[in-house]
Design a protein around this motif. Structure first.
Motif, mmCIF file in Angstrom:
data_model
loop_
_atom_site.group_PDB
_atom_site.id
_atom_site.type_symbol
_atom_site.label_atom_id
_atom_site.label_comp_id
_atom_site.label_asym_id
_atom_site.label_seq_id
_atom_site.Cartn_x
_atom_site.Cartn_y
_atom_site.Cartn_z
ATOM 1 N N SER A 100 0.828 -1.221 0.000
ATOM 2 C CA SER A 100 0.000 0.000 0.000
ATOM 3 C C SER A 100 0.859 1.267 0.000
ATOM 4 C CB SER A 100 -0.907 0.009 1.226
ATOM 5 O OG SER A 100 -0.113 0.035 2.400
ATOM 6 N N ALA A 101 2.163 1.137 0.177
ATOM 7 C CA ALA A 101 3.031 2.325 0.308
ATOM 8 C C ALA A 101 3.150 3.081 -1.015
ATOM 9 C CB ALA A 101 4.416 1.897 0.785
ATOM 10 N N CYS A 102 2.975 4.386 -0.967
ATOM 11 C CA CYS A 102 3.159 5.229 -2.158
ATOM 12 C C CYS A 102 4.240 6.285 -1.926
ATOM 13 C CB CYS A 102 1.849 5.902 -2.550
ATOM 14 S SG CYS A 102 0.752 4.734 -3.373
ATOM 15 N N THR A 103 4.384 6.748 -0.689
ATOM 16 C CA THR A 103 5.445 7.707 -0.383
ATOM 17 C C THR A 103 6.474 7.024 0.514
ATOM 18 O OG1 THR A 103 3.894 9.556 -0.535
ATOM 19 C CG2 THR A 103 5.971 9.984 0.602
ATOM 20 N N ILE A 104 7.707 6.954 0.026
ATOM 21 C CA ILE A 104 8.769 6.294 0.779
ATOM 22 C C ILE A 104 9.758 7.375 1.220
ATOM 23 C CG2 ILE A 104 10.429 4.366 0.758
ATOM 24 C CD1 ILE A 104 7.547 3.703 -0.431
ATOM 25 N N ILE A 105 9.938 7.487 2.524
ATOM 26 C CA ILE A 105 10.889 8.468 3.061
ATOM 27 C C ILE A 105 12.084 7.680 3.594
ATOM 28 C CG2 ILE A 105 11.247 10.260 4.809
ATOM 29 C CD1 ILE A 105 8.160 10.639 4.848
ATOM 30 N N ASP A 106 13.228 7.864 2.968
ATOM 31 C CA ASP A 106 14.418 7.126 3.413
ATOM 32 C C ASP A 106 15.344 8.084 4.152
ATOM 33 O OD1 ASP A 106 16.584 5.316 3.640
ATOM 34 O OD2 ASP A 106 17.433 6.080 1.773
ATOM 35 N N ILE A 107 15.517 7.873 5.435
ATOM 36 C CA ILE A 107 16.429 8.729 6.213
ATOM 37 C C ILE A 107 17.631 7.882 6.615
ATOM 38 C CG2 ILE A 107 16.636 10.461 8.027
ATOM 39 C CD1 ILE A 107 13.610 10.485 8.316
ATOM 40 N N GLY A 108 18.744 8.175 5.971
ATOM 41 C CA GLY A 108 19.956 7.385 6.192
ATOM 42 C C GLY A 108 20.994 8.166 6.968
ATOM 43 N N GLY A 109 22.220 7.703 6.861
ATOM 44 C CA GLY A 109 23.302 8.321 7.609
ATOM 45 C C GLY A 109 23.635 9.721 7.132
ATOM 46 N N GLN A 110 23.637 9.894 5.814
ATOM 47 C CA GLN A 110 24.082 11.205 5.296
ATOM 48 C C GLN A 110 23.108 11.914 4.379
ATOM 49 O OE1 GLN A 110 28.049 11.094 3.650
ATOM 50 N NE2 GLN A 110 28.943 10.569 5.610
ATOM 51 N N ASP A 111 22.009 11.295 4.074
ATOM 52 C CA ASP A 111 21.037 12.010 3.235
ATOM 53 C C ASP A 111 19.616 11.529 3.497
ATOM 54 O OD1 ASP A 111 20.778 9.646 1.850
ATOM 55 O OD2 ASP A 111 22.061 10.250 0.195
ATOM 56 N N THR A 112 18.683 12.301 2.963
ATOM 57 C CA THR A 112 17.266 11.940 3.057
ATOM 58 C C THR A 112 16.689 11.974 1.660
ATOM 59 O OG1 THR A 112 17.129 12.982 5.220
ATOM 60 C CG2 THR A 112 15.049 12.573 4.115
ATOM 61 N N LYS A 113 15.911 10.959 1.336
ATOM 62 C CA LYS A 113 15.292 10.900 0.007
ATOM 63 C C LYS A 113 13.806 10.623 0.186
ATOM 64 C CE LYS A 113 19.277 8.170 -1.320
ATOM 65 N NZ LYS A 113 19.554 7.599 0.018
ATOM 66 N N VAL A 114 13.014 11.220 -0.691
ATOM 67 C CA VAL A 114 11.594 10.897 -0.686
ATOM 68 C C VAL A 114 11.243 10.431 -2.096
ATOM 69 C CG1 VAL A 114 9.250 11.712 -0.216
ATOM 70 C CG2 VAL A 114 11.181 12.707 1.023
ATOM 71 N N VAL A 115 10.608 9.276 -2.176
ATOM 72 C CA VAL A 115 10.257 8.677 -3.467
ATOM 73 C C VAL A 115 8.738 8.541 -3.521
ATOM 74 C CG1 VAL A 115 10.507 6.630 -4.918
ATOM 75 C CG2 VAL A 115 12.415 7.359 -3.478
ATOM 76 N N LEU A 116 8.162 8.982 -4.646
ATOM 77 C CA LEU A 116 6.719 8.859 -4.827
ATOM 78 C C LEU A 116 6.463 7.773 -5.860
ATOM 79 C CD1 LEU A 116 3.990 10.144 -4.062
ATOM 80 C CD2 LEU A 116 4.281 11.697 -5.999
ATOM 81 N N LEU A 117 5.667 6.770 -5.465
ATOM 82 C CA LEU A 117 5.358 5.644 -6.358
ATOM 83 C C LEU A 117 3.885 5.667 -6.725
ATOM 84 C CD1 LEU A 117 7.035 2.766 -4.277
ATOM 85 C CD2 LEU A 117 8.074 4.046 -6.159
ATOM 86 N N ASP A 118 3.559 5.123 -7.912
ATOM 87 C CA ASP A 118 2.134 4.956 -8.194
ATOM 88 C C ASP A 118 1.677 3.629 -7.572
ATOM 89 O OD1 ASP A 118 2.817 2.905 -9.904
ATOM 90 O OD2 ASP A 118 2.367 4.010 -11.751
ATOM 91 N N ALA A 119 0.391 3.332 -7.704
ATOM 92 C CA ALA A 119 -0.140 2.145 -7.026
ATOM 93 C C ALA A 119 0.564 0.872 -7.486
ATOM 94 C CB ALA A 119 -1.643 2.052 -7.260
ATOM 95 N N GLY A 120 1.052 0.880 -8.717
ATOM 96 C CA GLY A 120 1.724 -0.309 -9.238
ATOM 97 C C GLY A 120 3.204 -0.363 -8.888
ATOM 98 N N GLY A 121 3.717 0.666 -8.250
ATOM 99 C CA GLY A 121 5.116 0.655 -7.819
ATOM 100 C C GLY A 121 6.067 1.400 -8.743
ATOM 101 N N ARG A 122 5.523 2.045 -9.798
ATOM 102 C CA ARG A 122 6.388 2.800 -10.706
ATOM 103 C C ARG A 122 6.802 4.112 -10.036
ATOM 104 N NH1 ARG A 122 5.289 5.846 -15.428
ATOM 105 N NH2 ARG A 122 3.121 5.831 -14.746
ATOM 106 N N MET A 123 8.090 4.475 -10.168
ATOM 107 C CA MET A 123 8.537 5.719 -9.543
ATOM 108 C C MET A 123 8.041 6.918 -10.350
ATOM 109 S SD MET A 123 12.273 7.215 -8.596
ATOM 110 C CE MET A 123 13.041 5.652 -8.392
ATOM 111 N N LEU A 124 7.295 7.797 -9.681
ATOM 112 C CA LEU A 124 6.751 8.966 -10.373
ATOM 113 C C LEU A 124 7.702 10.150 -10.242
ATOM 114 C CD1 LEU A 124 3.054 8.683 -9.145
ATOM 115 C CD2 LEU A 124 3.974 8.015 -11.376
ATOM 116 N N GLU A 125 8.225 10.316 -9.040
ATOM 117 C CA GLU A 125 9.088 11.482 -8.752
ATOM 118 C C GLU A 125 9.922 11.191 -7.520
ATOM 119 O OE1 GLU A 125 7.822 15.905 -8.960
ATOM 120 O OE2 GLU A 125 5.990 14.714 -8.756
ATOM 121 N N TYR A 126 10.971 11.974 -7.337
ATOM 122 C CA TYR A 126 11.721 11.856 -6.086
ATOM 123 C C TYR A 126 12.363 13.203 -5.764
ATOM 124 C CZ TYR A 126 16.077 11.805 -8.753
ATOM 125 O OH TYR A 126 17.112 12.157 -9.578
ATOM 126 N N VAL A 127 12.685 13.394 -4.509
ATOM 127 C CA VAL A 127 13.494 14.542 -4.090
ATOM 128 C C VAL A 127 14.524 14.028 -3.092
ATOM 129 C CG1 VAL A 127 11.994 16.564 -4.395
ATOM 130 C CG2 VAL A 127 11.735 15.154 -2.366
#
Ligand code: ADP
Length: 269
Positions: free
Chosen positions: A97-124
């Motif tokens: 069910s996840a569509c917005t993935i927020i990855d907070i790691g050691g040195q950076d933060t990324k946000v990935v937006l997926l559609d319902a099928g898992g295709r990456m739409l955008e990221y920052v």
């Protein structure tokens, strides 16, 4: 056992290195270890360790993908893939069910937006500023004389009344925190303020993409329940979590292993 398809994902991050084995449709084994100045060797050691722990031989592994900051150094991998794709795939596989993935790691933060099928739409991505990362929290925890793993407990040790930290830069935030400690402000509101400052930064990234639920946090910092709490308050949504036993820090490695499986099946019918 015959006829099972085993693939591997090796995620060489800025702070930690992770290896995951994906067996058919489930996570077979994983390990997390520190990254070193020799990512090539670290990757190999990580892989050997996960094989050893799981009792799986290297010749049983059909395909290997490297990912993470040091992915090009995974010399034994068949291919490599960006962390963005790996985190997206890993999160979607383990939490469909996840569509917005927020990855907070050691040195950076990324946000990935997926559609319902898992295709990456955008990221920052924020990889320019140290404040808001795992290393930043470690650095401040050290100046408070506590372990980074102890931040969540302090955060939860009272009502949510975070001190508002006004500095933008990690070095100035450290001075601000030390001044607060010297002024005898209790640690709980200081730590809550620290987590709030992380949440403000992450929420600004999320806002650039637009918030699409379900939202899940990956990366080592996802294990800090204080950051998760501050982020839920800032975003105004409940963050989803992975099933019990799934460590959010290994989602990139899992994603790489799942991508390896898909690639293998594509090539071998
Ligand atoms: P990278 O992939 O960039 O190496 P990770 O996703 O492995 O980063 O995250 C590493 C960060 O996670 C470290 O900075 C560490 O402080 C933080 N971390 C790991 N475990 C915990 C924990 N239990 N509580 C709080 N922070 C943690």
């Amino acid at each position: 056992m015959k006829d099972r398809l085993i693939t591997a994902g090796i995620d060489i991050g800025s702070t930690t290195s992770k290896a995951a084995l994906w067996i058919d449709d489930h996570l077979g084994a994983y390990i997390i270890g520190p990254s070193t100045t020799n990512p090539r060797e670290t990757a190999r050691e990580c892989y050997e360790k996960v094989l050893q722990d799981s009792g799986i031989r290297a010749d049983e592994v059909a395909y290997i993908f490297g990912t993470g900051y040091g992915r090009a150094k995974v010399s034994f991998a068949d291919e490599n893939i960006s962390e963005l794709s790996a985190h997206g795939k890993g999160a979607k596989t383990l939490l469909p069910s996840a569509c917005t993935i927020i990855d907070i790691g050691g040195q950076d933060t990324k946000v990935v937006l997926l559609d319902a099928g898992g295709r990456m739409l955008e990221y920052v991505m924020n990889d320019k500023c140290a404040a808001g990362t795992g290393r930043f929290l470690e650095f401040i925890a050290r100046s408070l004389g506590i372990e980074v793993k102890g931040l969540a407990r302090l955060h939860a040790n009272g009502n949510y009344q975070p001190v508002r930290l006004s500095s933008m830069c990690s070095v100035f935030i450290e001075s601000e925190v030390i001044n607060l400690v010297n002024d005898e402000v209790p640690l709980t509101p200081i730590v809550q303020g620290l987590h709030q400052s992380v949440a403000i930064r992450v929420a600004a990234l999320v806002k650039r993409l637009g918030l699409v639920e379900d939202v899940v946090v990956t990366g080592g910092v996802a294990k800090n329940a204080g950051v998760v709490d501050a982020l839920e308050r800032k975003l105004g949504v409940r963050l989803k979590t992975f099933a019990d036993g799934i460590d959010p820090q290994i989602i990139g490695a899992v994603g790489a292993a799942v991508i390896a499986r898909e690639k293998y099946l594509k090539q071998n019918g």
